[in-house]
Design a protein around this motif. Structure first.
Motif, PDB file in Angstrom:
ATOM      1  N   VAL A  45      64.749  62.192  86.369  1.00  0.00           N
ATOM      2  CA  VAL A  45      66.219  60.926  86.061  1.00  0.00           C
ATOM      3  C   VAL A  45      67.042  61.620  85.599  1.00  0.00           C
ATOM      4  O   VAL A  45      66.813  61.137  84.178  1.00  0.00           O
ATOM      5  CB  VAL A  45      65.668  59.548  86.497  1.00  0.00           C
ATOM      6  N   SER A  80      76.523  65.090  77.766  1.00  0.00           N
ATOM      7  CA  SER A  80      76.337  66.309  77.946  1.00  0.00           C
ATOM      8  C   SER A  80      77.791  67.136  78.846  1.00  0.00           C
ATOM      9  O   SER A  80      77.753  68.752  77.796  1.00  0.00           O
ATOM     10  CB  SER A  80      75.226  66.642  78.530  1.00  0.00           C
ATOM     11  N   LEU A 255      65.451  52.185  83.059  1.00  0.00           N
ATOM     12  CA  LEU A 255      64.672  51.622  84.476  1.00  0.00           C
ATOM     13  C   LEU A 255      63.497  50.905  84.092  1.00  0.00           C
ATOM     14  O   LEU A 255      63.018  50.519  84.424  1.00  0.00           O
ATOM     15  CB  LEU A 255      64.676  53.089  84.717  1.00  0.00           C
ATOM     16  N   GLY A 361      83.016  59.434  74.714  1.00  0.00           N
ATOM     17  CA  GLY A 361      81.183  59.098  75.534  1.00  0.00           C
ATOM     18  C   GLY A 361      80.580  57.881  74.728  1.00  0.00           C
ATOM     19  O   GLY A 361      81.050  58.226  73.642  1.00  0.00           O
ATOM     20  N   LEU A 390      72.993  63.915  68.509  1.00  0.00           N
ATOM     21  CA  LEU A 390      72.489  65.409  67.916  1.00  0.00           C
ATOM     22  C   LEU A 390      71.837  65.732  68.785  1.00  0.00           C
ATOM     23  O   LEU A 390      71.067  66.637  68.804  1.00  0.00           O
ATOM     24  CB  LEU A 390      72.168  65.589  66.435  1.00  0.00           C
TER      25      LEU A 390
END
Ligand SMILES: Cc1cc2nc3c(=O)[nH]c(=O)nc-3n(C[C@H](O)[C@H](O)[C@H](O)COP(=O)(O)OP(=O)(O)OC[C@H]3O[C@@H](n4cnc5c(N)ncnc54)[C@H](O)[C@@H]3O)c2cc1C
Length: 469
Positions: A45, A80, A255, A361, A390
């Motif tokens: 996920v 990412s 989750l 972000g 990082l």
């Protein structure tokens, strides 16, 4: 830093696009959403680096295993695809933070980190991932005398743990990148690579597909429950039943309830300039294209792109009450202006250079500033998060650990204290917000007072919650 010229900084921001530079171009056609009931060996996920590396490594370890990756939106849209692209060997968010947290195993962690970075370089070459991977190294610069004093100790410290960094005096640093603010610095030549983050994510996606990973985009997982000997994942149009599940959902609402006390979403912001002219390039130097970071508690990170733009990010770290993660928070005019002001102070010779992109972000911040792992549902589910800004390099290592844990294998990695022990949890709101805010202010104050840490930061240090990269 004081604000040198707010008017000029604001003018440089006038035409910015509020979208991550790296994602501002054609995207691959999305993979189809999951529809209907599907079974698999391994469900992953999250389509950021953690999920992508986990899926890829799972196929490399066992090509016969069926792997399905589910992503809420498009692969790589989140951290990412929008980060600074510093791909570091450090698994511990820097040597000093590693020394504070895991002194007994830091030599092992440093070695595993270097092997991990080599593994990324190897995978990029093997799968032909076109992400401008450049092992340029990183220059950490001092812009205040107390920072220079701290950096001067790094070469000896690094050597104790098998690393090699070199002290450079003010003239030597300025010969590499020309800024009048530099008082000295250290160069880590081998431990950091620069990448185009979005192209790395999309390249990993393509590599996963080439090995047969089934990817479903626009497929948010809405719930997870035990189902016989496996685990069932509920999605808007289907249900995926898996023998094992790896969760790489970073700072998004988790989750598993147990994860929520370990991670807070902290917003980080970045600007991108227009490409430098030949004259501007000559003025700034930067021939070796190192990534650069300054060394305050609140720090900037910056680097050049293929076409000689400068990415300039960091400094402010913003937490919103209740851990909000909505897209509107991508825009932060106050922070963008502050970043632009700091840029012009660092590079006065680039006056007039304009910014083309400004974005934000989410960073999955945990109290030890480096990744942690856990399992649930009798070992059938495993999760990794907490990179605290990082994770470009460390996410591949996290994927290896997730697979070890899900296989129930005892490895050098799973024996690590870093893997076995969790960070200290954050308190619930409103204490959480107050604590983060207090820390942010105390850190800014310490930077303004030659690094001297006040009572709040000293208390955090004493209980093992201080940050030292
Ligand atoms: C501005 C910025 C600059 C940074 N700079 C650097 C840097 O230079 N170097 C560095 O090492 N690190 C940097 N980082 C951190 C780095 O980007 C992250 O550590 C890394 O990308 C984390 O990868 P991830 O896969 O864990 O998370 P993400 O990339 O956030 O991916 C998580 C994915 O999970 C998906 N997801 C969440 N919940 C669900 C669900 N229920 N169902 C399906 N999908 C779900 C999300 O949609 C998302 O795509 C930076 C981060 C930011 C924001």
């Amino acid at each position: 830093m004081p604000a040198p010229g707010s008017g000029a900084a604001a003018a440089a921001l006038v035409d910015v696009r509020h979208t991550p530079y790296w994602l501002d171009g054609p995207a691959p056609d999305p993979c189809p959403a999951l529809i209907g009931n599907v079974d698999t060996d391994l469900a992953v996920v999250g389509g950021g680096y953690t999920g992508l590396w986990t899926a890829l490594l799972a196929k490399e370890r066992d090509p016969g295993r069926d792997v399905v990756l589910l992503e809420s939106r498009e692969v790589g849209w989140a951290a990412s695809g929008r980060n600074g692209g510093f791909c570091s060997a450090s698994l511990t968010h820097g040597l000093r933070n590693g020394l504070d947290r895991f002194p007994a195993e830091l030599a092992t962690l440093e070695r595993l980190g270097r092997e991990n970075l080599d593994g990324i370089e190897d995978a990029v070459a093997r799968y032909g991932i076109d992400c401008s991977f450049e092992r340029t190294g990183e220059l950490s610069v001092a812009t205040a005398p107390w920072q220079a004093d701290e950096l001067r100790e790094l070469p000896d410290l690094a050597a104790q743990f098998g690393g090699k960094v070199e002290w450079l005096d003010a003239d030597q640093v300025r010969a590499k990148v020309a800024s009048p603010t530099y008082l000295g610095g250290v160069l880590d030549q081998d431990g950091v690579a620069m990448v185009d983050p979005a192209r790395l994510a999309r390249g990993l996606r393509a590599a996963c597909l080439s090995l047969g990973v089934r990817i479903h985009e626009n497929t948010p997982v809405q719930g997870l429950e035990s189902d016989g000997t496996g685990v069932a994942l509920r999605t808007p149009y289907g249900r995926l039943t898996a023998r094992r599940v790896a969760l790489g959902t970073n700072a998004f609402p988790p989750l598993l309830r147990r994860q929520s006390s370990y991670v807070v979403p902290v917003w980080d912001y970045a600007l991108m300039t227009e490409p430098l002219t030949e004259a501007q390039r000559a003025a700034v130097g930067w021939a070796d294209r190192h990534g650069v970071a300054d060394s305050g508690n609140l720090f900037h990170y910056y680097r050049v792109t293929d076409d000689w733009r400068i990415l300039w990010g960091g400094y402010d770290a913003v937490y919103h009450f209740g851990g909000r993660t909505d897209d509107r928070l991508d825009r932060n005019p106050e922070t963008f202006l502050r970043l632009a002001e700091h840029f012009s102070e660092t590079f006065p010779e680039l006056a007039g250079l304009r910014f083309t992109h400004a974005w934000g972000g989410i960073i999955d911040t945990c109290s030890r500033f480096s990744a942690f792992w856990g399992t649930a549902k009798g070992g059938r589910v495993a999760y990794a998060a907490g990179y605290t800004g990082l994770g470009v390099g460390a996410s591949r290592f996290a994927g290896q650990v997730l697979l070890d844990l899900l296989a129930g294998e005892q490895t050098e990695r799973t024996a690590l204290e870093m893997v076995r022990r969790k960070p200290m949890p954050f308190p619930p709101e409103p204490v959480r917000w107050a604590g983060v805010e207090l820390t942010r202010r105390a850190v800014a104050k310490a930077d303004a007072r030659e690094g001297r840490r006040g009572p709040w930061l000293r208390t955090l240090d004493a209980v093992g919650l201080g940050f030292d990269s």
